[in-house]
Design a protein around this motif. Structure first.
Motif, PDB file in Angstrom:
ATOM      1  N   SER A 235      33.530 -36.412 -39.825  1.00  0.00           N
ATOM      2  CA  SER A 235      33.519 -35.153 -40.562  1.00  0.00           C
ATOM      3  C   SER A 235      32.538 -34.233 -39.858  1.00  0.00           C
ATOM      4  CB  SER A 235      33.070 -35.384 -42.001  1.00  0.00           C
ATOM      5  OG  SER A 235      32.678 -34.155 -42.561  1.00  0.00           O
ATOM      6  N   HIS A 236      33.012 -33.066 -39.472  1.00  0.00           N
ATOM      7  CA  HIS A 236      32.096 -32.169 -38.774  1.00  0.00           C
ATOM      8  C   HIS A 236      31.086 -31.523 -39.694  1.00  0.00           C
ATOM      9  CE1 HIS A 236      34.720 -32.068 -35.031  1.00  0.00           C
ATOM     10  NE2 HIS A 236      33.603 -32.687 -34.773  1.00  0.00           N
ATOM     11  N   TRP A 237      31.154 -31.837 -40.982  1.00  0.00           N
ATOM     12  CA  TRP A 237      30.108 -31.379 -41.890  1.00  0.00           C
ATOM     13  C   TRP A 237      28.888 -32.293 -41.809  1.00  0.00           C
ATOM     14  CZ3 TRP A 237      30.125 -26.709 -43.824  1.00  0.00           C
ATOM     15  CH2 TRP A 237      31.333 -26.040 -43.986  1.00  0.00           C
ATOM     16  N   GLY A 238      28.875 -33.226 -40.832  1.00  0.00           N
ATOM     17  CA  GLY A 238      27.622 -33.945 -40.582  1.00  0.00           C
ATOM     18  C   GLY A 238      27.654 -35.445 -40.795  1.00  0.00           C
ATOM     19  N   ASN A 239      28.812 -36.084 -40.713  1.00  0.00           N
ATOM     20  CA  ASN A 239      28.824 -37.513 -40.998  1.00  0.00           C
ATOM     21  C   ASN A 239      29.911 -38.236 -40.215  1.00  0.00           C
ATOM     22  OD1 ASN A 239      27.769 -39.677 -42.537  1.00  0.00           O
ATOM     23  ND2 ASN A 239      29.620 -39.670 -43.770  1.00  0.00           N
ATOM     24  N   LEU A 337      26.096 -37.431 -37.636  1.00  0.00           N
ATOM     25  CA  LEU A 337      27.085 -36.919 -36.678  1.00  0.00           C
ATOM     26  C   LEU A 337      26.513 -36.771 -35.277  1.00  0.00           C
ATOM     27  CD1 LEU A 337      30.000 -35.574 -36.655  1.00  0.00           C
ATOM     28  CD2 LEU A 337      28.791 -33.428 -36.737  1.00  0.00           C
ATOM     29  N   HIS A 338      25.262 -36.245 -35.190  1.00  0.00           N
ATOM     30  CA  HIS A 338      24.739 -35.892 -33.869  1.00  0.00           C
ATOM     31  C   HIS A 338      24.391 -37.099 -33.008  1.00  0.00           C
ATOM     32  CE1 HIS A 338      20.763 -36.670 -35.571  1.00  0.00           C
ATOM     33  NE2 HIS A 338      21.194 -36.029 -36.616  1.00  0.00           N
ATOM     34  N   VAL A 341      28.732 -37.934 -31.901  1.00  0.00           N
ATOM     35  CA  VAL A 341      29.750 -36.965 -31.494  1.00  0.00           C
ATOM     36  C   VAL A 341      29.097 -35.927 -30.589  1.00  0.00           C
ATOM     37  CG1 VAL A 341      31.482 -35.336 -32.283  1.00  0.00           C
ATOM     38  CG2 VAL A 341      31.008 -37.351 -33.620  1.00  0.00           C
ATOM     39  N   PHE A 342      29.758 -35.675 -29.471  1.00  0.00           N
ATOM     40  CA  PHE A 342      29.179 -34.796 -28.451  1.00  0.00           C
ATOM     41  C   PHE A 342      30.207 -33.771 -28.012  1.00  0.00           C
ATOM     42  CE2 PHE A 342      27.284 -38.964 -28.211  1.00  0.00           C
ATOM     43  CZ  PHE A 342      25.939 -38.662 -28.291  1.00  0.00           C
ATOM     44  N   GLN A 343      29.700 -32.757 -27.354  1.00  0.00           N
ATOM     45  CA  GLN A 343      30.561 -31.720 -26.795  1.00  0.00           C
ATOM     46  C   GLN A 343      30.365 -31.713 -25.294  1.00  0.00           C
ATOM     47  OE1 GLN A 343      30.682 -28.148 -28.925  1.00  0.00           O
ATOM     48  NE2 GLN A 343      32.633 -27.791 -27.918  1.00  0.00           N
ATOM     49  N   SER A 344      31.469 -31.681 -24.571  1.00  0.00           N
ATOM     50  CA  SER A 344      31.371 -31.685 -23.114  1.00  0.00           C
ATOM     51  C   SER A 344      32.598 -31.011 -22.543  1.00  0.00           C
ATOM     52  CB  SER A 344      31.260 -33.133 -22.633  1.00  0.00           C
ATOM     53  OG  SER A 344      31.477 -33.192 -21.262  1.00  0.00           O
ATOM     54  N   ASP A 345      32.393 -29.987 -21.761  1.00  0.00           N
ATOM     55  CA  ASP A 345      33.472 -29.248 -21.091  1.00  0.00           C
ATOM     56  C   ASP A 345      34.555 -28.789 -22.064  1.00  0.00           C
ATOM     57  OD1 ASP A 345      32.201 -29.672 -18.710  1.00  0.00           O
ATOM     58  OD2 ASP A 345      33.216 -31.573 -18.361  1.00  0.00           O
ATOM     59  N   GLY A 346      34.141 -28.207 -23.151  1.00  0.00           N
ATOM     60  CA  GLY A 346      35.116 -27.677 -24.098  1.00  0.00           C
ATOM     61  C   GLY A 346      35.813 -28.729 -24.929  1.00  0.00           C
ATOM     62  N   ARG A 348      35.488 -32.317 -27.377  1.00  0.00           N
ATOM     63  CA  ARG A 348      34.538 -33.096 -28.151  1.00  0.00           C
ATOM     64  C   ARG A 348      34.846 -34.559 -27.934  1.00  0.00           C
ATOM     65  NH1 ARG A 348      33.063 -29.704 -33.403  1.00  0.00           N
ATOM     66  NH2 ARG A 348      33.254 -27.680 -32.446  1.00  0.00           N
ATOM     67  N   MET A 432      36.994 -25.810 -39.601  1.00  0.00           N
ATOM     68  CA  MET A 432      36.147 -26.392 -40.637  1.00  0.00           C
ATOM     69  C   MET A 432      36.182 -25.571 -41.914  1.00  0.00           C
ATOM     70  SD  MET A 432      32.750 -27.372 -38.649  1.00  0.00           S
ATOM     71  CE  MET A 432      31.849 -27.898 -40.078  1.00  0.00           C
TER      72      MET A 432
END
Lengths: 613, 76
Positions: A235-239, A337-338, A341-346, A348, A432
């Motif tokens: 969940s991108h709301w943090g979990n 979440l952090h 889950v990561f972001q890399s080159d556009g 996730r 979201m």
């Protein structure tokens, strides 16, 4: 008898493969094998020293496994240790893949280890091969009572099975307990404590084979998960929510006769010592909202410890699980979440470990489901070992199209598979806002429904007397409200006039005061114009008969108030023009002032009275 | 480019406070909406005012209930 039969089979196999052709000019100059049988999982670590005696460059080393073992082979890896000796330096692993070389005995399965640099003439290389086998330790006897100890049988070859000639080799079998029921003795066999040593044996031709059988005591619980379904929901709301559904069975010797809880409680080390008592799950650090439950509900026999490095969950099944018994339960936990889950080159990506968090558990079927948020696109998986992959859709809270789910399946998983894997996906952050928008529109429809209900005329008979009366009453109400409104506006103008008088006494600016008076006159006139048709309507309406006198009184009182206020205003302005003293002015307006206050009170009372109708 | 950790748009610790605040504001608007509905007569009611009050109330109630779900562990 079965054991004897299989032994005989192995012997035949040994004979048949002795005459197989030699593959290449490689020679294994030294093999040290260590077989660790301290848990239910058999781990065979072989340190091979390979030498190239031919003249051509060799980039492939073949490993041979009999089919009996291949069936149970869960994990196979080869790596070279950079650091010498027992200090494990940074190891670089080699690719291992199954191959099917020609002219080899059919009862063997071959794996090829690719050497990245190749092996030139006369060169040698040392590397480790780790083979992990499950379900190879056979309980013998197969059925035991609660008081018995569990005995296991393990079969291997004392000589390293290889398509190459082996110069020197040793084999060490490490057992969990010092008590050994029996073991095959060939020349150069030693038993030291809980270890059995075979070798060294020298100068053996390719495909040498000498079956050995070890029969030993082991009271390790055989925790086998027949099926484990791990659901990882982002969940991108943090979990990141992980839910694990276990179906456990004790895979050791079957239990025979009755089970006495009393005996078990009183002397747990004698009665039922091979039972699964507790399981420890090593969860990632910062895991929260941990639960352990089954179909009945919460299971309270669990403990949780956490520090900055890990979270440890110790769970105890509802009953001790002895041979052949089953238990099913669910554990779940939330992760920040952090951390995963990561972001890399556009894109996730979620980077999370694949296997089961518990120690020394064999999983027959491991299904990992990664539930991505609704609206994820371009999903791809990267895993360090081959997996069966499929897709499905899951409907959860506040979903319209459903969430895409990546289903990864692995059979025969062992703790060695507890490696990180990645799922890449694309996701727009604006998606979201879908969930709050759904909630907002839900509430808004509620309000719209309220508005519609209040606006729509839902009476069936449009001509009945009561309906008409109601309609009229509505109109009367509207008229009265409008009158009230106008009176309020008038009162505001009165206040303005009073204010202008106060300004006058402060600044003495007669012109400004006069201008204010003019403006007030104009707007008051308009108001009285507006009020006239409303009053006329009320007078003509029957419904208003009751309230009419009060409204008329209100209007009259207001007008009276207005007139007196005007008189007061003119007097004061007049006095100022004639430059009378303060006392004089006060005397002149005193009588008006009293009446104005009284009228104002009456008007307020009337307004309140009408309000209540 | 090294992978960068993703965080939630609003820190988790704020969820309970946000939900209480937004729900109470939303309920205040809801109350004013229904008071208006009940007290104003059919003729003098203004549709625009009803719609705006309803919209504001639903925005607050919507976000408030979302944060309530998140705070109680239902991660949507």
């Amino acid at each position: 008898m079965r054991k004897m039969g299989s032994r005989f089979g192995l012997f035949l196999l040994a004979i048949s493969i002795l005459w197989a052709p030699v593959l290449s000019d490689l020679v294994i100059s030294k093999v040290d094998r260590r077989i660790d049988l301290t848990s239910q999982i058999a781990r065979i670590t072989s340190t091979l020293k390979v030498e190239n005696e031919g003249s051509e460059l060799v980039s492939e080393v073949l490993l041979a496994f009999p089919d009996v073992q291949t069936k149970h082979l869960a994990h196979l890896s080869a790596s070279s240790n950079v650091g010498k000796g027992k200090v494990r330096g940074s190891s670089n692993s080699f690719t291992v893949q199954p191959v099917n070389p020609k002219g080899m005995p059919a009862s063997l399965t071959f794996y090829s280890v690719t050497l990245p640099k190749g092996l030139g003439k006369g060169e040698s290389l040392t590397f480790d091969v780790l083979a992990v086998l499950t379900h190879t330790l056979q309980p013998f006897p197969e059925k035991i009572t609660q008081a018995d100890i569990q005995l296991l049988v393990f079969q291997e070859t004392a000589y390293y099975l290889s398509p190459y000639a082996v110069k020197v080799q040793t084999l060490v079998v490490k057992l969990p307990e010092a008590r050994i029921e029996s073991y095959t003795r060939i020349h150069n066999t030693k038993n030291v404590g809980s270890e059995i040593k075979y070798g060294p044996y020298e100068n053996l031709p390719p495909f040498s084979y000498s079956p050995v059988v070890v029969h030993f005591e082991s009271n390790q619980p055989f925790a086998v998960a027949e099926e484990l379904v791990r659901e990882i929901e982002i969940s991108h709301w943090g979990n990141v929510q992980v839910t694990e559904h276990y179906k456990f069975v004790h895979g050791g010797a079957q239990s025979k006769g009755e089970f006495s809880r009393l005996d078990y409680q009183a002397r747990p080390h004698v009665r039922g010592q091979y039972a699964i008592r507790r399981l420890v799950a090593k969860l990632p650090p910062r895991a929260h909202s941990v639960y352990y439950r089954d179909e009945i509900g919460n299971v309270s026999t669990s403990n949780l410890w956490s520090d900055s490095m890990k979270t440890e969950l110790e769970i105890e099944p509802r009953y001790p699980v002895i041979g052949g018994w089953k238990t099913a339960f669910t554990i779940g936990y939330g992760l920040p979440l952090h951390d995963f889950v990561f972001q890399s080159d556009g894109k996730r990506l979620i980077d999370i470990s694949f296997g089961c968090p518990m120690n020394e558990v064999v999983i027959n079927t491991l299904i990992v489901k990664v539930v991505l948020p609704e609206g994820s696109r371009d999903i791809s998986v990267s895993a360090p070992f081959p997996l069966k992959e499929s897709k499905e859709t899951k409907f959860s809270h506040l979903d319209i199209a459903g969430r895409p789910v990546v289903v990864l399946e692995k059979t025969n998983a062992v703790p060695e598979h507890n490696q990180k894997f990645q799922v890449y996906y694309k996701f727009n952050s604006l998606a979201m806002l879908m969930e709050p928008l759904m909630l907002i529109s839900g509430f808004f429809f509620l309000f719209v429904a309220g508005i519609v209900y209040m606006h729509v005329d839902m009476s069936i008979s449009k001509s009945s007397a009561s309906y008409l009366a109601k309609l009229q009453w509505d109109e009367v109400q509207a008229a009265i409200q409008q009158i009230q409104n106008i009176i309020h506006r008038g009162l505001v103008i009165h206040d303005k006039l009073e204010a202008s008088l106060r300004d006058l006494s402060r600044t003495g600016d007669i012109q400004a005061c006069k201008a204010a008076r003019k403006a007030a006159d104009g707007s008051l006139k308009e108001l009285s114009k507006e009020i006239k048709p409303l009053l006329a309507f009320l007078q003509s309406s029957q419904q208003a008969a009751q309230i009419l006198p009060k409204v008329e009184e209100l209007v009259a009182k207001e007008r009276d108030l207005q007139e007196r206020l005007m008189v007061k205003h003119s007097t004061v302005v007049d006095c100022y023009e004639k430059k009378y003293g303060g006392k004089e002015i006060e005397n002149r307006v005193a009588s008006q002032l009293q009446k104005i206050t009284a009228l104002r009170l009456e008007v307020d009372d009337l307004l309140e009275f009408i309000d209540e109708i | 480019m090294a992978p960068k950790p993703i965080t939630s748009p609003v820190p988790d610790a704020w969820y309970p406070t946000l939900s209480v605040v937004m729900l109470s504001v939303g309920l205040l608007f809801t109350a004013s909406f229904f008071i208006y509905e009940a007290t104003s007569s059919r003729k003098s009611r203004s549709l625009a005012k009803e719609l705006t009050t309803g919209a504001v109330a639903s925005v607050f109630l919507g976000f408030g209930s979302l944060f309530l779900l998140l705070a109680s562990g239902v991660y949507v």
